[in-house]
Design a protein around this motif. Structure first.
Motif, PDB file in Angstrom:
ATOM      1  N   SER A 175       5.700  17.640  16.263  1.00  0.00           N
ATOM      2  CA  SER A 175       4.855  18.675  16.870  1.00  0.00           C
ATOM      3  C   SER A 175       4.363  19.705  15.856  1.00  0.00           C
ATOM      4  CB  SER A 175       5.620  19.394  17.984  1.00  0.00           C
ATOM      5  OG  SER A 175       6.758  20.057  17.449  1.00  0.00           O
ATOM      6  N   PHE A 176       4.958  19.742  14.667  1.00  0.00           N
ATOM      7  CA  PHE A 176       4.520  20.681  13.634  1.00  0.00           C
ATOM      8  C   PHE A 176       3.084  20.333  13.216  1.00  0.00           C
ATOM      9  CE2 PHE A 176       8.616  22.349  11.398  1.00  0.00           C
ATOM     10  CZ  PHE A 176       9.164  22.664  12.626  1.00  0.00           C
ATOM     11  N   SER A 177       2.332  21.318  12.816  1.00  0.00           N
ATOM     12  CA  SER A 177       1.001  21.060  12.265  1.00  0.00           C
ATOM     13  C   SER A 177       1.170  20.324  10.931  1.00  0.00           C
ATOM     14  CB  SER A 177       0.252  22.374  12.035  1.00  0.00           C
ATOM     15  OG  SER A 177       0.853  23.111  10.982  1.00  0.00           O
ATOM     16  N   ASN A 178       0.147  19.584  10.542  1.00  0.00           N
ATOM     17  CA  ASN A 178       0.207  18.881   9.261  1.00  0.00           C
ATOM     18  C   ASN A 178       0.359  19.868   8.102  1.00  0.00           C
ATOM     19  OD1 ASN A 178      -0.072  16.576  10.712  1.00  0.00           O
ATOM     20  ND2 ASN A 178      -2.014  15.930   9.804  1.00  0.00           N
ATOM     21  N   LYS A 179      -0.213  21.043   8.258  1.00  0.00           N
ATOM     22  CA  LYS A 179      -0.110  22.079   7.222  1.00  0.00           C
ATOM     23  C   LYS A 179       1.352  22.493   7.037  1.00  0.00           C
ATOM     24  CE  LYS A 179      -1.788  26.738   6.050  1.00  0.00           C
ATOM     25  NZ  LYS A 179      -0.499  27.457   6.023  1.00  0.00           N
ATOM     26  N   TYR A 180       2.059  22.718   8.140  1.00  0.00           N
ATOM     27  CA  TYR A 180       3.467  23.112   8.065  1.00  0.00           C
ATOM     28  C   TYR A 180       4.316  21.997   7.451  1.00  0.00           C
ATOM     29  CZ  TYR A 180       3.083  27.459  10.786  1.00  0.00           C
ATOM     30  OH  TYR A 180       2.798  28.731  11.198  1.00  0.00           O
ATOM     31  N   LEU A 181       4.063  20.765   7.889  1.00  0.00           N
ATOM     32  CA  LEU A 181       4.826  19.629   7.353  1.00  0.00           C
ATOM     33  C   LEU A 181       4.550  19.448   5.869  1.00  0.00           C
ATOM     34  CD1 LEU A 181       4.406  17.063  10.270  1.00  0.00           C
ATOM     35  CD2 LEU A 181       6.541  18.170   9.574  1.00  0.00           C
ATOM     36  N   LEU A 182       3.294  19.580   5.482  1.00  0.00           N
ATOM     37  CA  LEU A 182       2.905  19.451   4.080  1.00  0.00           C
ATOM     38  C   LEU A 182       3.627  20.483   3.223  1.00  0.00           C
ATOM     39  CD1 LEU A 182       0.758  17.845   2.318  1.00  0.00           C
ATOM     40  CD2 LEU A 182      -0.659  19.883   2.532  1.00  0.00           C
ATOM     41  N   LYS A 218       0.816  -1.207   0.000  1.00  0.00           N
ATOM     42  CA  LYS A 218       0.000   0.000   0.000  1.00  0.00           C
ATOM     43  C   LYS A 218       0.849   1.256   0.000  1.00  0.00           C
ATOM     44  CE  LYS A 218      -3.932   2.169   2.322  1.00  0.00           C
ATOM     45  NZ  LYS A 218      -4.932   2.045   3.411  1.00  0.00           N
ATOM     46  N   LYS A 219       0.476   2.216  -0.845  1.00  0.00           N
ATOM     47  CA  LYS A 219       1.143   3.508  -0.889  1.00  0.00           C
ATOM     48  C   LYS A 219       0.159   4.563  -0.391  1.00  0.00           C
ATOM     49  CE  LYS A 219       4.913   2.065  -3.158  1.00  0.00           C
ATOM     50  NZ  LYS A 219       4.602   0.633  -3.240  1.00  0.00           N
ATOM     51  N   TYR A 220       0.660   5.540   0.334  1.00  0.00           N
ATOM     52  CA  TYR A 220      -0.198   6.534   0.958  1.00  0.00           C
ATOM     53  C   TYR A 220      -0.022   7.911   0.337  1.00  0.00           C
ATOM     54  CZ  TYR A 220      -0.672   2.995   4.629  1.00  0.00           C
ATOM     55  OH  TYR A 220      -0.911   1.845   5.322  1.00  0.00           O
ATOM     56  N   SER A 221      -1.114   8.647   0.271  1.00  0.00           N
ATOM     57  CA  SER A 221      -0.999  10.051  -0.126  1.00  0.00           C
ATOM     58  C   SER A 221      -0.228  10.766   0.973  1.00  0.00           C
ATOM     59  CB  SER A 221      -2.387  10.678  -0.292  1.00  0.00           C
ATOM     60  OG  SER A 221      -3.026  10.786   0.973  1.00  0.00           O
ATOM     61  N   LEU A 222       0.349  11.894   0.660  1.00  0.00           N
ATOM     62  CA  LEU A 222       1.126  12.632   1.658  1.00  0.00           C
ATOM     63  C   LEU A 222       0.257  13.012   2.849  1.00  0.00           C
ATOM     64  CD1 LEU A 222       3.676  13.990   2.637  1.00  0.00           C
ATOM     65  CD2 LEU A 222       3.175  15.943   1.157  1.00  0.00           C
ATOM     66  N   GLU A 223      -0.956  13.438   2.584  1.00  0.00           N
ATOM     67  CA  GLU A 223      -1.848  13.847   3.669  1.00  0.00           C
ATOM     68  C   GLU A 223      -2.139  12.688   4.629  1.00  0.00           C
ATOM     69  OE1 GLU A 223      -2.275  14.408   0.506  1.00  0.00           O
ATOM     70  OE2 GLU A 223      -2.461  16.584   0.232  1.00  0.00           O
ATOM     71  N   LYS A 224      -2.444  11.507   4.075  1.00  0.00           N
ATOM     72  CA  LYS A 224      -2.745  10.345   4.907  1.00  0.00           C
ATOM     73  C   LYS A 224      -1.485   9.830   5.614  1.00  0.00           C
ATOM     74  CE  LYS A 224      -6.851   8.753   2.434  1.00  0.00           C
ATOM     75  NZ  LYS A 224      -7.473   7.668   1.616  1.00  0.00           N
ATOM     76  N   ALA A 225      -0.339   9.931   4.929  1.00  0.00           N
ATOM     77  CA  ALA A 225       0.917   9.474   5.527  1.00  0.00           C
ATOM     78  C   ALA A 225       1.279  10.313   6.750  1.00  0.00           C
ATOM     79  CB  ALA A 225       2.040   9.530   4.497  1.00  0.00           C
ATOM     80  N   LEU A 226       1.011  11.601   6.691  1.00  0.00           N
ATOM     81  CA  LEU A 226       1.297  12.472   7.833  1.00  0.00           C
ATOM     82  C   LEU A 226       0.441  12.089   9.038  1.00  0.00           C
ATOM     83  CD1 LEU A 226       1.633  15.934   6.043  1.00  0.00           C
ATOM     84  CD2 LEU A 226       3.446  14.698   7.235  1.00  0.00           C
ATOM     85  N   LEU A 227      -0.820  11.794   8.793  1.00  0.00           N
ATOM     86  CA  LEU A 227      -1.711  11.371   9.879  1.00  0.00           C
ATOM     87  C   LEU A 227      -1.249  10.052  10.477  1.00  0.00           C
ATOM     88  CD1 LEU A 227      -5.173  12.173   8.240  1.00  0.00           C
ATOM     89  CD2 LEU A 227      -4.112  13.412  10.135  1.00  0.00           C
TER      90      LEU A 227
END
Length: 234
Positions: free
Chosen positions: A181-188, A21-30
């Motif tokens: 600790s970074f928000s997902n938005k910052y990491l993205l 399985k490969k994950y989208s960046l958004e799902k991988a961060l979660l």
């Protein structure tokens, strides 16, 4: 303690049991945050396996990228600059400054240096420590913007979030892109600008698919395979 680690490992394996399985960046961060069990603010890292021939200098990928939100860590910088540039380097935030560190390094001086910055005028003096700095990836290099006639500017940028990257001997680029600790938005946003820069550095000699695989991980955790469609239009 061993039982707790075993329990955590079991949770991780259950989350990523499907190896294909490969994950989208958004799902991988979660998912990365879900399977992070360390008690400190772990580093978020990305590993990009490129389809390049690392034996060819024309396909050696190296460069710099300014991450909009930094990496959440104070970058320790040694400035090997002449006397007249020491004040500029110190004001810019260099942790250690001066050519006297050349002899200290030769004598076994050890500290957690992340970056060494130098001016072109002193590069001919660094040959004696090249074998020490080189294997650690610390040798100043113009392509990494760590050799500069304006060391103060380079140091300020690195303290503000500019990082260097290059392929290792397996054709893999490893980079720290923030903290858990970074928000997902910052990491993205950090990851997207990092990937954009790596893609822009594709050598003309590289044929076929440039990126083989991408993995996202946190310190002491498992790598999560990313879907290349998150970054590459097919």
């Amino acid at each position: 303690m061993s039982k707790k680690l075993t329990k955590n490992k079991k949770k991780i394996l259950e989350k990523i049991s499907d190896k294909n399985k490969k994950y989208s960046l958004e799902k991988a961060l979660l998912l990365m945050k879900e399977i992070n069990f360390v008690k400190f603010d772990a580093s978020v890292d990305i590993s990009i396996h490129l389809n390049v021939d690392v034996r060819s200098l024309s396909q050696m990928i190296r460069g710099t990228v300014m991450l909009p939100h930094g990496i959440g860590k104070n970058i320790c910088i040694l400035a090997l600059v002449p006397k007249e540039k020491e004040s500029e380097a110190k004001k810019a935030g260099a942790d250690y400054t001066g050519l006297n560190y050349i002899e200290k390094i030769k004598s076994g001086w050890k500290t957690n240096i992340d970056v060494v910055v130098a001016t072109p005028s002193v590069m001919n003096q660094l040959g004696s420590i090249g074998k020490i700095l080189g294997p650690k990836g610390l040798m100043p290099n113009p392509k990494m913007e760590t050799v500069s006639v304006n060391p103060g500017k380079s140091i300020k940028e690195m303290k503000s979030g500019k990082i260097t990257f290059k392929t290792d001997r397996y054709g893999i680029i490893h980079g720290s892109v923030g903290r858990v600790s970074f928000s997902n938005k910052y990491l993205l946003e950090n990851i997207e600008i990092f990937m954009k820069t790596v893609i822009q550095n594709k050598p003309s000699a590289s044929k076929g698919s440039y990126i083989k695989s991408i993995y996202l991980s946190s310190t002491m955790s498992y790598g999560i395979p990313l879907d290349l469609k998150s970054f590459v239009n097919k």
